[in-house]
Structures are given as C-alpha cells and as structure tokens.
Design a protein around this motif. Structure first.
Motif, short mmCIF file in Angstrom:
data_model
loop_
_atom_site.label_atom_id
_atom_site.label_comp_id
_atom_site.label_asym_id
_atom_site.label_seq_id
_atom_site.Cartn_x
_atom_site.Cartn_y
_atom_site.Cartn_z
N TYR A 289 0.85 -1.48 -0.03
CA TYR A 289 0.32 0.02 0.14
C TYR A 289 0.85 1.62 -0.42
O TYR A 289 2.12 1.04 0.65
CB TYR A 289 -0.89 0.08 1.20
CG TYR A 289 -2.17 -1.39 1.64
CD1 TYR A 289 -2.83 -1.39 0.79
CD2 TYR A 289 -1.31 -2.45 2.18
CE1 TYR A 289 -3.70 -2.29 0.58
CE2 TYR A 289 -2.28 -3.09 2.69
CZ TYR A 289 -3.31 -3.60 1.41
OH TYR A 289 -4.07 -5.06 1.54
N ALA B 271 1.57 2.30 11.06
CA ALA B 271 0.70 1.08 10.29
C ALA B 271 2.08 -0.09 10.08
O ALA B 271 1.82 -1.42 10.21
CB ALA B 271 0.69 1.00 9.09
N LYS C 71 2.12 -2.84 12.79
CA LYS C 71 0.88 -3.74 12.56
C LYS C 71 1.05 -4.54 11.91
O LYS C 71 0.19 -5.77 11.28
CB LYS C 71 0.14 -2.66 12.93
CG LYS C 71 -0.83 -2.11 13.97
CD LYS C 71 -1.67 -1.54 14.00
CE LYS C 71 -2.89 -2.35 13.31
NZ LYS C 71 -4.70 -1.22 13.64
N ILE D 139 1.26 -4.20 7.98
CA ILE D 139 0.83 -3.61 7.33
C ILE D 139 2.11 -2.87 6.37
O ILE D 139 2.90 -2.10 6.92
CB ILE D 139 -0.18 -2.43 7.35
CG1 ILE D 139 -1.44 -2.81 8.20
CG2 ILE D 139 -0.72 -1.57 6.01
CD1 ILE D 139 -2.20 -1.80 9.08
N GLU E 244 -3.44 8.23 14.01
CA GLU E 244 -3.98 7.41 14.01
C GLU E 244 -5.28 6.92 13.45
O GLU E 244 -5.21 6.75 12.77
CB GLU E 244 -4.54 7.55 15.95
CG GLU E 244 -3.73 7.36 16.96
CD GLU E 244 -2.33 7.93 17.14
OE1 GLU E 244 -2.83 9.16 16.56
OE2 GLU E 244 -1.48 8.28 18.09
N LEU F 149 -4.12 6.07 9.92
CA LEU F 149 -3.72 4.49 10.20
C LEU F 149 -5.53 4.16 9.35
O LEU F 149 -5.18 3.04 8.77
CB LEU F 149 -3.41 4.08 11.10
CG LEU F 149 -3.04 3.25 11.08
CD1 LEU F 149 -2.24 1.74 9.98
CD2 LEU F 149 -2.26 2.29 12.32
N GLU F 150 -6.19 4.28 10.15
CA GLU F 150 -7.42 3.93 10.71
C GLU F 150 -8.19 4.32 8.82
O GLU F 150 -9.14 3.39 8.27
CB GLU F 150 -8.58 4.87 11.16
CG GLU F 150 -9.83 4.32 11.64
CD GLU F 150 -10.70 5.69 12.85
OE1 GLU F 150 -10.15 6.14 13.47
OE2 GLU F 150 -11.27 5.33 12.44
N LEU G 183 -6.43 4.13 6.33
CA LEU G 183 -5.73 3.11 5.05
C LEU G 183 -6.24 2.20 5.87
O LEU G 183 -7.14 1.07 4.55
CB LEU G 183 -4.47 3.31 5.82
CG LEU G 183 -3.54 1.93 4.81
CD1 LEU G 183 -3.50 2.82 3.58
CD2 LEU G 183 -2.30 1.81 5.88
N GLU G 184 -6.68 2.03 7.06
CA GLU G 184 -7.60 0.77 6.95
C GLU G 184 -8.31 0.31 6.57
O GLU G 184 -9.59 -0.44 5.51
CB GLU G 184 -7.08 0.45 8.34
CG GLU G 184 -5.59 -0.47 9.29
CD GLU G 184 -6.06 -0.71 10.57
OE1 GLU G 184 -6.99 0.39 11.15
OE2 GLU G 184 -5.85 -1.36 11.62
N GLN G 185 -9.35 1.15 6.92
CA GLN G 185 -11.08 1.65 6.27
C GLN G 185 -11.76 1.95 4.53
O GLN G 185 -11.50 1.02 3.97
CB GLN G 185 -11.45 2.46 6.98
CG GLN G 185 -11.96 1.96 8.25
CD GLN G 185 -13.15 2.36 9.17
OE1 GLN G 185 -12.87 4.46 8.96
NE2 GLN G 185 -12.95 2.31 10.64
N ILE H 261 -7.30 -0.39 2.83
CA ILE H 261 -7.11 -2.26 3.36
C ILE H 261 -8.41 -3.37 3.05
O ILE H 261 -9.03 -4.00 2.25
CB ILE H 261 -6.52 -2.54 3.86
CG1 ILE H 261 -4.95 -1.61 4.31
CG2 ILE H 261 -6.38 -3.62 4.34
CD1 ILE H 261 -4.51 -1.57 5.19
N GLY H 262 -9.44 -2.21 4.04
CA GLY H 262 -10.72 -2.83 3.67
C GLY H 262 -11.42 -2.50 2.24
O GLY H 262 -12.66 -2.99 2.43
#
Lengths: 74, 255, 349
Positions: free
Chosen positions: C246, C265, C268, C270, C336, C339-340, C342-344, C347-348
């Motif tokens: 990513y 990230a 974690k 990622i 924070e 990162l959130e 990115l995840e939502q 990635i998600g």
C-alpha cells in the motif's frame, strides 16, 4: 519682416485631425481633397506665408510635421 | 530665398525626437496622448537620459505606450503602474522612472497604488492623462467624468448623487507630504504644449534630487469618446474641463 | 529557527535584491524578521512593506522586470489577491520566488494551517494557461533550501516559483543549517529593463499581444517551457516503498504526520510506503505511475477536501484504487486517524 519658413508633412502618418490648422497663425495649412492610404484627408500647405514658428508641429498629436526656418542673417 | 533652399538641415527648427519611435500611433485623430508622449520623449532626449530611463505603461488607451517611447519599458496591470514603478526604482534608484497613466487606471482601479506611491514619496514621475472618459473600452464613465457629462455608462449624464463626484485626485495628492511637485497642464495649444514640456522637464530634473514624487496631470481631449471633432473637443475642454480642473501648478518646491 | 524567519534569512543569504510584502497571519514573521534584520546594511537588499498584497506583487513584477532577485510572501487570502499579478509575471516570463504559508479557507477562513491552496498553486491560480513551479517543504530546513533552489529555478526558466508552505511549517521551530551568504548578482539579463543600451532595441516587459497569432506563439513557448520543467525538475522522496503493498501520498507538513502513521502501520504488519512529492508542479507522475503498478491501493493524506488526490489519480490512471483522507478547516489529522483511514478506505475497501 518675418523670416520665411517651411514645413514637411508626413502625409501617410497624418490623420487629418486639423489641430495644426487651428494652431497656425497664418492659415498656411488646410486639409487635402485627396486622401492618404488610410483614407485620411491630410494636412497640406496652401500658401507660402509660413514663418517657421513650429506651432503646427508642436500641437501635432502624431508628430508628422517637420519645420524649417531661414537663418536670421540670410 | 526660395522655399526649396529653406528646407535644408541647417534651417531645421523642429522634427520628431528620436526618443519617439517611427511607429504610427494607434490613437484616434486629434487625441492628446500623442502630443503628451512626444513632450515626454523630447524632455528625455534633451536631458540625455534615454539610456537611464525606464517607463511604465498602464492599461487603457496608452497600454501600447511602450511601442512609441524608445526607452526600456514595462507594461503594468490595470492601475498598478505606481507599484511597478516602485519596484523598479527601489532596485535601480539611479535610473529615471516614470509612469504614464489614464484617469481610469490612476484614479479608479489604481487609487490605492497612486496614493501610497505618492505618500511614500517614491522618487518617480507620474504622468496622468485626464480626459474624463474610458477611451479604450469604448467611452464609459471615468472617475473624472464631469457632472452631467454623458458616457456610455452615464447615458443621461453623470448623476453625482448615484455615481459619485468627479475626482480631483491631483489636488488630493498635492496634500501628501510625499509629493514634491504637482501640476496640471494641457496639450491643446502651442503655448500649453510648451508649458507641459517645461513641467515634465522640471519633474525629471527633480528626480535627481530625491525629494519625492513629481506628478504632472495633463487634461486632455477624447474626440471619439466625447463624440466631437478634435478641434471641437479642444474647445469643449477649455469651456468645461478647465473650470473644474484648472490649469497651473498646484504644489511647487519651496525655495 | 522558526520556519517563517528561516525563510526570511534564506532570502537574504540567497542574494535576493528585494522583498515586497504585506502582513498577514500566519506569515508576518517573514517581513518582521527582514525589517528587524535590515538587510540593506548586510547585502543591499531592499525591503518594503507595501500598501496591499496587490501592490506588493506588482512591485515584485517591476523589480523582477529589471532582472533582480525578488521575493514576496503571504498567506492564502493574500495570495488570492496576488493572483492577477502572478498571472502577469508568468505571462511576461519574469523570475521571482513567492511563498504561500497556507491557512484554511475559503474566505477569511481561519489562521490555522491547511493545504487547501494546492489547486490554486499547481493549476495556475490566476487567469490564463500558465504554471508556477511549486515547491512543497516539509521541514524548516527545506523551507530554507527551497528559497535558494527557487531563485535558481526561477531564473533558469524565467518563471515564478512558489514555495507552498503552511501554518505548521511557518510557525514551528526546528534546527536548520543555513547555507553561506550568496553574493547579489550583478548581471543584467538581456530581457531586463535596465535602461536602453546603445545599439540594442528597447526592452519591453509585457504580457500583452493584441494579435491572436502572436499570443498563441507566446502560449506555445510557455507550454514548451513547462514540458522542459516537467522533464527536468521533478523532486520527490519515497519511504519504505521497496516491499510496500500500500502507498501513502502526502506532501508538506502532512507528510510528516503520515510518516508516523506509516511507522504505526508497519508495527501492525501492514506493508505501507510513502511518496512525498517535493515539487507539486512538476508532479512526480512517472514515479507514482510506476509505484501504482505494484500497490493494492493508494491513500492520499491532505489537509484539504481532496486536491492532490486528483493528480495522483491521473498518474495512476486506474491501475489501482486511489482514495483520499483529509481534515480541513485548520484541523491537523492525527497519525491514528490516518492509519484508520488506510485500514478502512484502502485495505478493507
């Protein structure tokens, strides 16, 4: 007796505005009947009363008049 | 002496200065701009400062002034000539710097730049052509349009109640400590042209003294905008413009 | 040194001939520092507080037209006022360095930091087809270095260069290494109005061509210059892109915060990298295009409602999803929430 003068008019650059006519003390200038290549009636000398005072040239917005005047002791 | 012999170089008493280029001026027949240009060019010529002069052209009829003066010139955005001239003068203080501006440029959109350059006493010459109309854009009302005077945006005549009063910006500028020499002239008769030239010459000579802004207003005609012949417009100017914008020095250096 | 003061000191050291400006928060320290420092005594550099941003930019035009090194600085509303003058400067092909210490808009907005002038800076801003070279510092050090680089590029291309800073970088204190004092140039470029020399035509500085064909020629010349700039002057940095799946894209102060988000990230597990364009125009199109081929998705992080994301999407050209995360109105995003996002969103998503 006033000194004699003469003018040369760049007739192609003349726009016939007549400001010089109004400034001439001796009514030496008039507008031509014919037109220049831009279609303007141009200023021209119509008599030999010019005294070379340069008034015409000084007020000419387009700087088209060159003035000559004989020297005093001639 | 015959006329042919009169026309020889030693008898020459007047010709276009070489500081004016040979380009045909784009101005309308009889417009005072050309004469004002020529006087300024003659003064630059006579003072021998062609190589040391930088001019600033405005937006308006004289937007192309840089084609006619054979000196280095910059074209400014509308109203910004005094700021541009400030920039030039600050980095080249030994050069002679002038702006040449019309009434819309100087007294409407550029009022702030005009007032502040004069208030700082920028050591420049401002030449202000006031013909009471926007010539370039087709005859709209100017800040200096007289009360009752018709223009394409005051077709029933300027109503001072809704359109404001004709602005005597030159008198206003004379109040500022930064101005050194402020005068109002015209270029419609030989005598007036000579006075204008004298004023311009003084103004550029004063620039060497570093005493402040010199401001030369030239009340001028606009035959096309006023819808008159050039000769009529000059007469109308005398009868209508001069009473409101009287000719003469407004502020002269203290002896 | 404080970011804004460092800019001012850099201008003196870069051999600037003049600075013209008008105070506006959050960049007033630039002119305050210059007035305090009085560089006329150090180098002969002129400093003037103008009556407005409009006057200031036109003073820049006048002095730049004389071939001098001139700088001005402002913040967003002030830069909007300057845009007419900037267009004239670009049209007349004059060199100068402009600084925008961006605050949040629109309108009077807030004095808090923002990146919402990205479009205005990279797409021209004023009227007409023109481009500024846009440098985006992420540190006080880069602010300093870009003043020097800015003058070099401005004169190389005879084009305005904008340093797109923001309220964070302008106001923050950071250690900087200042470059040596450069001499003020004595050169008189042939395009400059310095007084007509014998044997040459008079110089005319103008952006006006009444004939359409002539104006088209001017535009074509400008465009070919911009193509040269795009070929030669792209600058960017990448972090952790070698194994990344990513990619974050962020510039200026936002890139600093995004770097932290990237580290979090990575902890974690990622695999995310970061590209930080240092030139926003010219934009690192090729670099982003190449990176996009091996990324599962790209998230731009900006303090605006989504501006650079458009250029990233153009560069990616559909090869991988590109999303935007931004806080605006002067709010600074936290690592924070980046990162959130990115995840939502990536990635998600």
């Amino acid at each position: 007796m006033a000194r004699k003068g003469d003018v040369v008019i760049n007739i192609e650059k003349c726009k016939g505005c007549e400001v010089c006519l109004a400034a001439c003390p001796n009514e030496v200038l008039a507008l031509s009947k014919e037109v220049n290549s831009k279609g303007y009636h141009f200023a021209m000398k119509v008599n030999s009363e010019c005294i070379g005072c340069a008034n015409c040239a000084i007020v000419c917005p387009d700087a088209v008049i060159t003035v000559y005047r004989e020297k005093r002791n001639n | 002496m015959s006329e042919n012999t009169i026309k020889n170089p030693e008898n020459l008493v007047y010709e276009k200065t070489s500081v004016m280029t040979d380009r045909v001026l784009h101005y309308c027949p009889g417009c005072g701009h050309g004469t004002a240009h020529r006087m300024l060019a003659e003064v630059i010529d006579e003072l021998g400062i062609q190589g040391d002069t930088i001019g600033v052209a405005p937006v308006g009829c004289s937007v192309l002034a840089y084609y006619y003066f054979d000196v280095d010139m910059q074209e400014a955005a509308h109203g910004r000539a005094p700021a541009v001239a400030t920039g030039i003068k600050r980095v080249l203080p030994e050069k002679y710097v002038f702006t040449y501006q019309g009434d819309g440029d100087l007294a409407a959109i550029g009022t702030a730049e005009t007032i502040h350059a004069c208030n700082r006493g920028e050591n420049i010459l401002v030449v202000f052509i006031n013909n009471g109309i926007y010539g370039m854009t087709g005859g709209q009302m100017a800040p200096t349009t007289l009360e009752g005077m018709k223009s394409s945006t005051s077709p029933r005549g300027r109503d001072v109640k809704t359109m404001g009063n004709p602005l005597k910006i030159t008198e206003l500028l004379a109040q500022l400590p930064g101005t050194y020499f402020v005068t109002r002239q015209s270029v419609h008769t030989p005598a007036n042209v000579r006075k204008t030239k004298k004023a311009l010459k003084k103004a550029l000579e004063y620039q060497k003294l570093d005493k402040g802004t010199c401001f030369v207003e030239v009340v001028a005609n606009c035959p096309s905008g006023w819808k008159m012949t050039p000769v009529q417009s000059n007469k109308w100017m005398e009868e209508n413009m001069f009473p409101y914008y009287p000719l003469g020095d407004i502020k002269v250096p203290e002896k | 040194m404080k970011g804004n003061e460092a800019l001012a000191e850099a201008a003196i050291r870069a051999g600037a001939d003049a600075y013209f400006g008008y105070p506006i928060t959050p960049q007033s320290e630039v002119i305050e520092y210059l007035m305090r420092e009085n560089p006329v005594d150090r180098t002969g550099m002129q400093v003037l507080q103008a009556e407005s941003e409009i006057a200031a930019i036109n003073m820049v035009y006048g002095a730049a037209g004389c071939g001098k090194r001139v700088m001005t600085s402002s913040s967003s509303p002030g830069v909007s006022l300057k845009m007419e003058g900037i267009s004239y400067i670009a049209g007349a092909e004059l060199p100068c360095v402009l600084v925008n210490v961006v605050r949040a808009g629109p309108g009077l907005g807030t004095i808090q930091p923002s990146q919402s002038d990205y479009f205005q800076a990279v797409k021209g801003g004023g009227h007409g087809d023109y481009k500024m070279i846009v440098l985006a510092p992420a540190t006080v050090q880069e602010s300093v270095d870009y003043v020097k680089l800015g003058f070099e590029l401005a004169f190389k291309y005879r084009n305005p260069v904008m340093i797109l800073s923001d309220g964070i970088i302008g106001q923050m204190m950071e250690k900087v290494e200042l470059f040596e004092q450069q001499p003020r140039s004595k050169e008189e470029p042939e395009w400059a109005t310095v007084g007509k020399k014998e044997g040459r035509d008079s110089v005319i500085v103008t952006s006006l061509q009444l004939q359409s064909e002539e104006q088209e020629k001017v535009n074509l010349r400008l465009q070919s210059k911009y193509r040269e700039v795009e070929k030669n002057e792209v600058m960017y940095e990448t972090y952790n892109c070698e194994d990344a799946e990513y990619l974050f894209a962020a510039f200026g102060s936002c890139a600093r915060i995004t770097r932290k988000a990237m580290e979090m990230a990575r902890k974690k597990g990622i695999k995310v990298g970061l590209i930080r364009p240092q030139t926003l125009y010219p934009f690192p199109v090729d670099a982003i295009s190449e990176l996009s081929e091996r990324m599962k998705g790209i998230l731009t992080v900006e303090m605006n409602a989504g501006q650079m994301v458009e250029d990233v999407r153009l560069a990616v050209n559909g090869k991988t999803p590109v999303e935007h995360f931004g806080r605006f109105g002067g709010v600074i995003p936290s690592p924070e929430e980046i990162l959130e996002a990115l995840e939502q969103k990536i990635i998600g998503g």
